[in-house]
Design a protein around this motif. Structure first.
Motif, PDB file in Angstrom:
ATOM      1  N   GLN A 159    -110.561  15.598 -25.024  1.00  0.00           N
ATOM      2  CA  GLN A 159    -110.340  16.157 -23.704  1.00  0.00           C
ATOM      3  C   GLN A 159    -111.211  17.400 -23.546  1.00  0.00           C
ATOM      4  OE1 GLN A 159    -108.554  19.232 -23.362  1.00  0.00           O
ATOM      5  NE2 GLN A 159    -107.507  19.430 -25.320  1.00  0.00           N
ATOM      6  N   VAL A 160    -112.023  17.399 -22.485  1.00  0.00           N
ATOM      7  CA  VAL A 160    -112.930  18.508 -22.211  1.00  0.00           C
ATOM      8  C   VAL A 160    -112.240  19.549 -21.332  1.00  0.00           C
ATOM      9  CG1 VAL A 160    -115.165  19.152 -21.224  1.00  0.00           C
ATOM     10  CG2 VAL A 160    -114.889  16.939 -22.385  1.00  0.00           C
ATOM     11  N   ARG A 161    -111.540  19.078 -20.316  1.00  0.00           N
ATOM     12  CA  ARG A 161    -110.729  19.943 -19.441  1.00  0.00           C
ATOM     13  C   ARG A 161    -109.407  19.232 -19.190  1.00  0.00           C
ATOM     14  NH1 ARG A 161    -115.812  20.114 -17.238  1.00  0.00           N
ATOM     15  NH2 ARG A 161    -116.863  22.137 -17.207  1.00  0.00           N
ATOM     16  N   LYS A 162    -108.368  20.017 -18.947  1.00  0.00           N
ATOM     17  CA  LYS A 162    -107.063  19.393 -18.727  1.00  0.00           C
ATOM     18  C   LYS A 162    -106.258  20.211 -17.737  1.00  0.00           C
ATOM     19  CE  LYS A 162    -105.042  21.783 -22.731  1.00  0.00           C
ATOM     20  NZ  LYS A 162    -104.388  21.644 -24.038  1.00  0.00           N
ATOM     21  N   LYS A 163    -105.402  19.519 -16.984  1.00  0.00           N
ATOM     22  CA  LYS A 163    -104.513  20.179 -16.048  1.00  0.00           C
ATOM     23  C   LYS A 163    -103.178  19.456 -16.068  1.00  0.00           C
ATOM     24  CE  LYS A 163    -104.131  21.978 -11.328  1.00  0.00           C
ATOM     25  NZ  LYS A 163    -104.780  22.090 -10.000  1.00  0.00           N
ATOM     26  N   LEU A 164    -102.134  20.192 -16.373  1.00  0.00           N
ATOM     27  CA  LEU A 164    -100.802  19.608 -16.486  1.00  0.00           C
ATOM     28  C   LEU A 164    -100.251  19.269 -15.107  1.00  0.00           C
ATOM     29  CD1 LEU A 164     -98.478  18.907 -18.441  1.00  0.00           C
ATOM     30  CD2 LEU A 164     -97.619  21.238 -18.089  1.00  0.00           C
ATOM     31  N   GLN A 165     -99.656  18.077 -15.002  1.00  0.00           N
ATOM     32  CA  GLN A 165     -99.054  17.620 -13.759  1.00  0.00           C
ATOM     33  C   GLN A 165     -97.532  17.807 -13.791  1.00  0.00           C
ATOM     34  OE1 GLN A 165    -101.443  16.328 -11.283  1.00  0.00           O
ATOM     35  NE2 GLN A 165    -102.499  17.509 -12.868  1.00  0.00           N
ATOM     36  N   GLY A 166     -96.914  17.733 -12.642  1.00  0.00           N
ATOM     37  CA  GLY A 166     -95.486  17.957 -12.535  1.00  0.00           C
ATOM     38  C   GLY A 166     -94.640  16.956 -13.295  1.00  0.00           C
ATOM     39  N   ASP A 167     -95.181  15.747 -13.513  1.00  0.00           N
ATOM     40  CA  ASP A 167     -94.403  14.714 -14.208  1.00  0.00           C
ATOM     41  C   ASP A 167     -94.626  14.734 -15.713  1.00  0.00           C
ATOM     42  OD1 ASP A 167     -96.999  13.841 -14.301  1.00  0.00           O
ATOM     43  OD2 ASP A 167     -96.600  11.848 -13.471  1.00  0.00           O
ATOM     44  N   GLY A 168     -95.331  15.752 -16.208  1.00  0.00           N
ATOM     45  CA  GLY A 168     -95.554  15.872 -17.643  1.00  0.00           C
ATOM     46  C   GLY A 168     -96.821  15.213 -18.134  1.00  0.00           C
ATOM     47  N   THR A 169     -97.529  14.506 -17.260  1.00  0.00           N
ATOM     48  CA  THR A 169     -98.816  13.919 -17.649  1.00  0.00           C
ATOM     49  C   THR A 169     -99.926  14.947 -17.423  1.00  0.00           C
ATOM     50  OG1 THR A 169     -99.229  12.999 -15.441  1.00  0.00           O
ATOM     51  CG2 THR A 169     -97.994  11.622 -17.011  1.00  0.00           C
ATOM     52  N   TRP A 170    -101.118  14.594 -17.871  1.00  0.00           N
ATOM     53  CA  TRP A 170    -102.268  15.480 -17.712  1.00  0.00           C
ATOM     54  C   TRP A 170    -103.374  14.750 -16.955  1.00  0.00           C
ATOM     55  CZ3 TRP A 170    -102.336  20.443 -20.002  1.00  0.00           C
ATOM     56  CH2 TRP A 170    -101.309  20.704 -20.908  1.00  0.00           C
ATOM     57  N   ILE A 171    -104.107  15.496 -16.133  1.00  0.00           N
ATOM     58  CA  ILE A 171    -105.356  14.984 -15.583  1.00  0.00           C
ATOM     59  C   ILE A 171    -106.462  15.640 -16.400  1.00  0.00           C
ATOM     60  CG2 ILE A 171    -106.909  14.901 -13.607  1.00  0.00           C
ATOM     61  CD1 ILE A 171    -104.473  13.126 -13.319  1.00  0.00           C
ATOM     62  N   CYS A 172    -107.248  14.811 -17.046  1.00  0.00           N
ATOM     63  CA  CYS A 172    -108.246  15.324 -18.002  1.00  0.00           C
ATOM     64  C   CYS A 172    -109.638  14.786 -17.702  1.00  0.00           C
ATOM     65  CB  CYS A 172    -107.883  14.914 -19.428  1.00  0.00           C
ATOM     66  SG  CYS A 172    -106.348  15.584 -20.048  1.00  0.00           S
ATOM     67  N   GLU A 173    -110.621  15.602 -18.046  1.00  0.00           N
ATOM     68  CA  GLU A 173    -111.975  15.102 -18.214  1.00  0.00           C
ATOM     69  C   GLU A 173    -112.104  14.740 -19.675  1.00  0.00           C
ATOM     70  OE1 GLU A 173    -115.603  17.014 -16.894  1.00  0.00           O
ATOM     71  OE2 GLU A 173    -114.470  18.014 -15.308  1.00  0.00           O
ATOM     72  N   VAL A 174    -112.492  13.504 -19.965  1.00  0.00           N
ATOM     73  CA  VAL A 174    -112.609  13.073 -21.351  1.00  0.00           C
ATOM     74  C   VAL A 174    -114.034  12.600 -21.621  1.00  0.00           C
ATOM     75  CG1 VAL A 174    -110.191  12.450 -21.571  1.00  0.00           C
ATOM     76  CG2 VAL A 174    -111.817  10.733 -20.774  1.00  0.00           C
ATOM     77  N   SER A 175    -114.413  12.658 -22.901  1.00  0.00           N
ATOM     78  CA  SER A 175    -115.744  12.205 -23.301  1.00  0.00           C
ATOM     79  C   SER A 175    -115.688  11.733 -24.744  1.00  0.00           C
ATOM     80  CB  SER A 175    -116.772  13.329 -23.142  1.00  0.00           C
ATOM     81  OG  SER A 175    -116.507  14.373 -24.068  1.00  0.00           O
ATOM     82  N   ILE A 176    -116.767  11.126 -25.203  1.00  0.00           N
ATOM     83  CA  ILE A 176    -116.889  10.740 -26.607  1.00  0.00           C
ATOM     84  C   ILE A 176    -117.093  12.009 -27.426  1.00  0.00           C
ATOM     85  CG2 ILE A 176    -118.306   9.499 -28.286  1.00  0.00           C
ATOM     86  CD1 ILE A 176    -118.895   7.442 -26.129  1.00  0.00           C
ATOM     87  N   PRO A 177    -116.331  12.212 -28.513  1.00  0.00           N
ATOM     88  CA  PRO A 177    -116.398  13.486 -29.244  1.00  0.00           C
ATOM     89  C   PRO A 177    -117.725  13.758 -29.923  1.00  0.00           C
ATOM     90  CG  PRO A 177    -114.406  12.262 -29.813  1.00  0.00           C
ATOM     91  CD  PRO A 177    -115.275  11.336 -29.037  1.00  0.00           C
TER      92      PRO A 177
END
Length: 622
Positions: free
Chosen positions: A435-453
């Motif tokens: 995960q490069v960037r992450k933002k926590l959502q109200g339902d406990g999930t995350w919206i993330c920017e993801v990439s190959i490490p």
């Protein structure tokens, strides 16, 4: 003069290593003849400062350094006989937080088993004075309040990491054996005067191995109660790799059986168990949706997304630097970082420990070590459910781009059928994405920017995901390799033949026709060249946007620009004209500008035309 291949055979090292030594100027008199290095006869092998077979020796003949702990998960051996990265402050963190039951989810081979064995050695009551294994470690410097916990607890330890069987019967039998061994390890209970006769009868029944599912499901609860009575102190329970048999159950069709058993097994050991001081579990997945931890409101979960315990699984940047300095190979740090860094646990940058150790033990040879430690069953399973949108995002990941995805840490295998987008959640927790960037959502999930490490994981995508995108299985790996080899050798007639063979074997007429289809096809094929090239697609350069470019990673390769055109029902003459049009467009719109700005002057231009299953490639050199 001798070739690199001849010298490699004489010196007992790889051709790649000899080439690298020539390039770095470590072989006096080495000269380049065309594309090959030539070495004077009689040249001695240079001292290259590398590590061989897990043991590094300085060129001065000094005492060898400690060997590297390849595959060692025994704490006592690891810290006494091998180079050990001190993770004992993990114990302080546990005692400070006082979490009743903790689940640590991390990718495989990130030190979970070694850490759990460290906890066992530290906490467990033993006839041996085990404090000596910590006297020179960081935890011992933290004060008496932490040292007071050393060797003071009865302890139950189980690891399910090798419970990998094709049926529920075999799985149950192995779990029964593990419990039998753990009960046997506590032989002090057999003649304990503090236990009731019915408890001793149960103890003997577990030892006999003749137990049914109901009796075994309560074994954690019963053993913890007996230990608590015998010692007058509630035990610690450690379950390592708890989800391994669950993963097997999913892939081998006994999921319901293993989930039902584990639900009762863990509930008895951890839910409202007054005979428990601490509980620790490790695994890859959380698997909460299946109610394995139903009602376990005392469970604290630490995942790759959390800041807590973020530096204790895997190696931090400072730990890697100290290790490379110890072995005298700090000049290889950038290469190691490119291959094995890139993970982000909480807010801490983490290196893959298994791969770092293997890289150093193999003489700083960059390879995909972690991905070869087991079958990539997670990838195989989740790719079966991927949609066109997911395939497009996976293609973007192959090109080194970030994609936005919703991450649900409670995701389980079954949820893939309901929502294939959960593939990103599984890939992230399993170590195939970061995960490069992450933002926590109200339902406990995350919206993330993801990439190959890193480059190591890119190898997995090349071998597994690329096969899915391209349907390589239909054409055979040999054809795909032929295409990669033709690019490597710049044999464009062979490239044209290889693409044509692929089209004939795997692409239907319904697929072929749109330029986007051919673009994806070529993009997948050239991704096989990621060791030699950085692959870019649809980027602005000069006065337009090229289709595909291959930026060389080293100066020994030329840059390659590809422009693709497609037409329907074209004869050979029309197909040739279309390829010329594509080639002309590269020069007319100055697509080579981007490469020239990067200092690349040796550039090949490819005009590629398609019609149905036919292909024509024309080339021109800048």
């Amino acid at each position: 003069m001798m070739t690199c291949k001849e010298k490699a055979k004489e010196w007992g090292i790889s051709v790649r290593t000899v080439n690298a030594l020539c390039k770095s100027g470590k072989i006096p008199g080495a000269e380049k003849a065309g594309k090959e290095w030539m070495i004077p006869d009689g040249t001695d092998r240079p001292a290259d400062g590398r590590i061989v077979s897990g043991r590094y020796r300085k060129n001065t003949g000094e005492i060898p350094k400690k060997p590297l702990p390849v595959g060692i998960s025994d704490y006592i051996r690891a810290q006494s006989e091998y180079y050990y990265v001190d993770k004992t402050l993990f114990i302080r963190e546990i005692l400070d937080r006082k979490n009743y039951v903790s689940l640590f989810t991390r990718p495989r081979r990130f030190g979970k088993t070694l850490n759990m064995d460290m906890l066992r050695v530290f906490f467990e009551i033993s006839q041996e004075d085990t404090s000596r294994y910590f006297a020179d470690k960081s935890i011992w410097k933290c004060g008496q309040e932490y040292r007071d916990h050393q060797g003071k607890y009865p302890l139950i330890f189980l690891t399910f990491k090798d419970v990998k069987f094709d049926s529920w019967d075999a799985t149950f039998a192995r779990i029964a054996q593990l419990l039998q061994e753990e009960f046997g390890r506590h032989s002090e209970l057999r003649n304990s005067e503090k236990l009731e006769s019915y408890e001793k009868e149960y103890y003997e029944k577990i030892l006999s191995g003749k137990v049914n599912e109901v009796e075994l499901a309560v074994s954690l609860q019963r053993l913890s109660a007996m230990l608590s009575v015998h010692y007058g102190k509630a035990p610690i329970i450690i379950i390592d790799e708890y989800d391994t048999p669950i993963q097997e159950g999913y892939s081998k069709d006994f999921y319901d059986e293993i989930i039902g058993f584990m639900r009762n097994f863990f509930s008895g050991g951890f839910k409202d168990n007054r005979n428990l001081s601490y509980g620790f579990l490790t695994g890859i997945l959380r698997i909460a949706q299946e109610s394995i931890f139903s009602g376990l409101n005392n469970l604290t979960v630490s995942t790759v997304m959390d800041d807590e315990y973020d530096s204790f699984f895997g190696f931090t940047e400072s730990e890697v630097h100290q290790m490379m300095d110890y072995y005298g190979v700090t000049d290889k740090e950038e290469e190691l970082k490119c291959w094995y860094d890139g993970y982000l646990f909480g807010n801490t940058e983490i290196y893959n420990p298994w791969s770092v150790i293997n890289y150093l033990s193999k003489g700083c040879l960059p390879q995909a070590y972690w991905v070869n430690t087991g079958k990539n069953e997670i990838l195989e399973d989740v790719l079966k459910t991927s949609t066109d949108d997911i395939s497009e995002k996976l293609e973007s990941l192959l090109l080194g781009q970030n994609v936005v995805a919703r991450i649900d840490q409670n995701v389980v295998y079954r949820s893939l059928a309901e929502d294939p987008a959960n593939i990103y959640s599984l890939l992230l927790v399993a170590g195939y994405l970061k995960q490069v960037r992450k933002k926590l959502q109200g339902d406990g999930t995350w919206i993330c920017e993801v990439s190959i490490p890193n480059r190591e994981i890119a190898v997995v995508y090349k071998n597994e995901i690329l096969s899915h995108l391209m349907r390589i299985g239909a054409m055979g790996r040999a054809t795909a390799n032929m295409i990669a080899e033709s690019l490597y050798a710049l044999d464009f007639q062979k490239l044209q033949d290889g693409i044509g063979e692929y089209m004939k074997k795997s692409a239907s007429f319904y697929d072929a026709g749109a330029e986007g289809f051919y673009h994806g096809l070529i993009l997948g094929l050239v991704a096989l060249m990621d060791n030699q090239y950085k692959v870019r697609s649809n980027r602005e350069s000069g006065d337009g946007r090229y289709d595909i470019s291959l930026i060389p990673r080293t100066s020994q390769y030329p840059g390659i620009i590809m422009e693709l055109k497609a037409g329907r029902s074209l004869d050979e003459l029309a197909l040739d004209r279309l390829a010329k049009e594509a080639l002309h467009q590269i020069g007319e719109r100055k697509y080579e500008a981007e490469m020239q700005e990067e200092g690349i002057s040796d550039i090949l231009k490819l005009g590629i035309a398609f019609s149905g299953k036919n292909v024509r490639i024309l080339t021109e050199k800048e």
